[in-house]
Design an enzyme around this catalytic site. Structure first.
Site, mmCIF file in Angstrom:
data_model
loop_
_atom_site.group_PDB
_atom_site.id
_atom_site.type_symbol
_atom_site.label_atom_id
_atom_site.label_comp_id
_atom_site.label_asym_id
_atom_site.label_seq_id
_atom_site.Cartn_x
_atom_site.Cartn_y
_atom_site.Cartn_z
ATOM 1 N N CYS A 1 -4.592 2.081 -3.850
ATOM 2 C CA CYS A 1 -3.375 2.671 -3.265
ATOM 3 C C CYS A 1 -2.185 1.734 -3.439
ATOM 4 O O CYS A 1 -1.358 1.599 -2.528
ATOM 5 C CB CYS A 1 -3.554 3.011 -1.793
ATOM 6 N N GLN B 1 -4.275 -5.355 7.028
ATOM 7 C CA GLN B 1 -5.232 -6.315 6.444
ATOM 8 C C GLN B 1 -5.128 -7.711 7.062
ATOM 9 O O GLN B 1 -5.657 -8.672 6.507
ATOM 10 C CB GLN B 1 -5.019 -6.415 4.926
ATOM 11 N N LYS C 1 -10.206 -0.698 10.527
ATOM 12 C CA LYS C 1 -10.251 -1.904 9.692
ATOM 13 C C LYS C 1 -10.535 -3.157 10.532
ATOM 14 O O LYS C 1 -10.632 -4.263 10.008
ATOM 15 C CB LYS C 1 -8.933 -2.063 8.938
ATOM 16 N N HIS D 1 0.883 -1.166 0.000
ATOM 17 C CA HIS D 1 0.000 0.000 0.000
ATOM 18 C C HIS D 1 0.926 1.223 0.000
ATOM 19 O O HIS D 1 2.010 1.175 0.580
ATOM 20 C CB HIS D 1 -0.829 -0.052 1.290
ATOM 21 N N ASP E 1 3.168 -4.535 8.326
ATOM 22 C CA ASP E 1 1.957 -3.731 8.186
ATOM 23 C C ASP E 1 0.770 -4.695 8.277
ATOM 24 O O ASP E 1 0.484 -5.442 7.337
ATOM 25 C CB ASP E 1 2.005 -3.002 6.833
HETATM 26 N N1 PLP Z 1 -1.579 -0.661 4.687
HETATM 27 C C1 PLP Z 1 -2.480 -1.483 4.147
HETATM 28 C C2 PLP Z 1 -2.084 -2.879 3.778
HETATM 29 C C3 PLP Z 1 -3.785 -1.040 3.945
HETATM 30 O O1 PLP Z 1 -4.701 -1.854 3.421
HETATM 31 C C4 PLP Z 1 -4.127 0.288 4.317
HETATM 32 C C5 PLP Z 1 -5.483 0.803 4.052
HETATM 33 O O2 PLP Z 1 -6.159 0.353 3.156
HETATM 34 C C6 PLP Z 1 -3.151 1.088 4.899
HETATM 35 C C7 PLP Z 1 -1.892 0.580 5.067
HETATM 36 C C8 PLP Z 1 -3.460 2.476 5.349
HETATM 37 O O3 PLP Z 1 -4.383 2.448 6.394
HETATM 38 P P1 PLP Z 1 -5.009 3.783 6.985
HETATM 39 O O4 PLP Z 1 -5.577 4.527 5.816
HETATM 40 O O5 PLP Z 1 -6.042 3.314 7.951
HETATM 41 O O6 PLP Z 1 -3.911 4.543 7.641
#
Ligand code: PLP
Length: 406
Positions: free
Chosen positions: A364, A203, A226, A123, A200
Site C-alpha cells: 500500500c 507502525q 497492529k 501508506h 500516523d
Molecule cells: N498507516 C500505516 C503506516 C500502516 O502500516 C497501515 C496498515 O498497514 C495503515 C496506515 C492502515 O491501517 P488500517 O488498515 O488498520 O486502517
C-alpha cells in the site's frame, strides 16, 4: 533479557499451530499482529458476561459495559500519555482515523489555495484521504522527498512550509521499508510556524513508548489490530484545542446533545466524534492488549526487537543476490528485500510452503515503490514473539527460493 520469549509465545494460541506440517513462522506482523489469549478472553468476557449497548442504559449490564468501555479509553490515554482521556476518540482503525482528520480538520480549517504537506513514503491511508480533501477544497498537496536509503529529506521539508500550510501529516514508521522518521524534528519545525502535525502511528505504537505530550503531536492515530488487539478498533488522538474547534465527521446517535427537527447541537468530547454504537468490545480488547504490553514491559520489548531486527539485517545481508530495499539509519522491525530479479510473489509462494508467512507486494505504498523503480518487495516484519531461530528458518526458505528459480 528479562523476559522469556518461550513463555510469551505460550500466550499466543495461533503460534502453537502448524502450517503444511511445519511450525508456523509468522513474519507478517506489520500487516496484523497475533493476539494473546488475554485479549481473546477479555472479548469473550464481554460477550458472555456483560454485553449490552453502552451509555444509554440504566440497567446493570449497560452500566458495567459502559464502565469497562470508558476504562478502556483511560487505558489508551495512559498508554500514549494523553493529557485528557476525552482526547482519545475510538474509531475503526488508522484509516478511519485519518479519514476523520481529513474531513473534520479539512472542513474546518482548509480552504482554496491552502496546502497540506505529506511524505513520499506514506501508506495509501495517509495519502489518499488528503488527495481527496485537496480535490474537494482546491487545496494543494506538497510532498516531502526522500533519498536512496529511504530516509526523508528534512531540509527539503523545511522549504515546503509556506504561509498557506495548514497541516503536516507523516507516518512515524514506514510500513514498507521500516524507516523511523524524525517526527520530533518535523513537529518542532512545523510548530515554529504554528502548523499542526498528524502522526500516523500504525507502525510505531507496538514498537516504542509513545508519549504524545512529549512528542507534541497534535494528532496521533493507530489501529488496534497492529498492537495485538482486535480488528475494527482504532484510535484518533487529538489535542483538545483542535478537537474542540473541529466539526464532527459523522452525524447520528451519541454525538448529539440536543436534536430538534430543525437543528442539532453536538455532544462534548469525545462523544462528538463517536456517532453510533461504538465498537465497545473492540475497545475493551484493545485495552487488554495494551495492558499485556505494559505487563511485559515496553522497555523489554524494545530491547528484544532491536536485537532481533539487527540480527535479521545482518543475516539477510549475508545472502548472495539479496537486496535490502531501504537502508535507513533508523529502522524499526521491518525487513523489506528482493532476491535477485525473482518476482516477490513467486518468492513469497515458496517461502509460504516452508511455513513462513511474509507479505509480498507494494505494501500500500505505490509511490514509494515507484521511487525505487520496483513493483514490490518481500517483507518480513518482526515482533517480540519472534525468535532468531525463526529468522534462520526464513533464511533457509530464501535459499530454497534461489534453488527453485535459478
Ligand atoms: N498507516 C500505516 C503506516 C500502516 O502500516 C497501515 C496498515 O498497514 C495503515 C496506515 C492502515 O491501517 P488500517 O488498515 O488498520 O486502517
Amino acid at each position: 533479557m528479562s523476559f522469556d520469549v518461550k513463555k510469551i509465545r505460550e500466550d499466543f494460541p495461533i503460534l502453537q499451530r502448524e502450517i503444511y506440517n511445519k511450525p508456523l513462522v509468522y513474519f507478517d506482523n506489520a500487516a496484523t499482529t497475533q493476539k494473546p489469549r488475554q485479549v481473546i478472553e477479555a472479548m469473550e468476557h464481554v460477550y458472555s458476561r456483560i454485553n449490552s449497548n453502552i451509555h444509554r442504559g440504566v440497567h446493570f449490564l449497560s452500566d458495567r459495559c459502559t464502565e469497562e468501555f470508558e476504562r478502556s479509553r483511560e487505558m489508551v490515554a495512559g498508554f500514549i500519555n494523553a493529557a485528557h482521556s476525552h482526547e482519545v476518540i475510538f474509531t475503526a482503525g488508522t484509516t478511519a482515523s485519518i479519514n476523520l482528520a481529513a474531513f473534520s480538520f479539512g472542513e474546518t480549517f482548509v480552504g482554496e489555495g491552502d496546502e497540506i504537506i505529506v511524505s513520499a513514503m506514506e501508506h495509501h491511508s495517509n495519502l489518499v484521504p488528503w488527495q481527496m480533501l485537496c480535490g474537494r477544497k482546491k487545496a494543494k498537496l506538497k510532498i516531502i522527498p526522500l533519498n536512496e536509503k529511504g530516509e526523508l529529506l528534512v531540509e527539503e521539508f523545511e522549504k515546503l512550509i509556506s504561509a498557506r500550510t495548514k497541516l503536516v501529516t507523516l507516518s512515524h514508521v514506514s510500513n514498507a521499508i521500516g524507516t523511523r522518521h524524525p517526527v520530533e524534528k518535523v513537529i518542532e519545525l512545523a510548530h515554529k510556524k504554528d502548523i499542526p502535525v498528524l502522526i500516523d502511528g500504525a507502525q510505531s505504537i507496538q514498537h516504542e513508548v509513545i508519549d504524545v505530550q512529549k512528542m507534541d503531536a497534535d494528532f496521533f492515530v493507530f489501529s488496534g489490530h497492529k498492537v495485538y488487539g482486535p480488528t475494527g478498533i482504532g484510535v484518533f488522538y487529538g489535542k483538545e484545542k483542535w478537537l474542540e474547534k473541529m466539526m464532527p465527521y459523522q452525524g447520528g446517535g451519541e454525538m448529539i446533545s440536543r436534536v430538534t427537527l430543525e437543528k442539532t447541537s453536538y455532544n462534548r468530547l469525545p462523544f462528538k466524534f463517536e456517532a453510533g454504537t461504538p465498537n465497545y468490545v473492540g475497545a475493551i480488547g484493545l485495552a487488554a492488549a495494551l495492558q499485556y504490553l505494559r505487563e511485559t514491559g515496553m522497555e523489554n520489548i524494545i530491547a528484544y526487537e532491536r536485537e532481533l531486527t539487527d540480527y535479521g539485517v545482518s543475516k539477510l545481508s549475508e545472502i548472495d543476490n539479496l537486496r535490502l530495499v531501504g537502508t535507513p539509519r533508523e529502522r524499526t522491525s521491518v525487513l523489506s528485500f528482493l532476491i535477485d530479479d525473482i518476482h516477490p510473489y513467486d518468492a513469497g509462494m515458496v517461502i509460504d510452503k516452508m511455513g513462513v508467512a511474509v507479505r509480498t507486494g507494494n505494501h500500500c505504498a505505490e509511490p514509494l515503490m515507484d521511487f525505487f523503480k520496483i513493483r514490490g518487495t518481500i517483507r518480513a516484519s518482526v515482533v517480540f514473539y519472534n525468535t532468531k531461530k525463526e529468522i534462520d528458518i526464513l533464511c533457509d526458505a530464501i535459499e530454497k527460493v534461489k534453488q527453485m528459480f535459478y
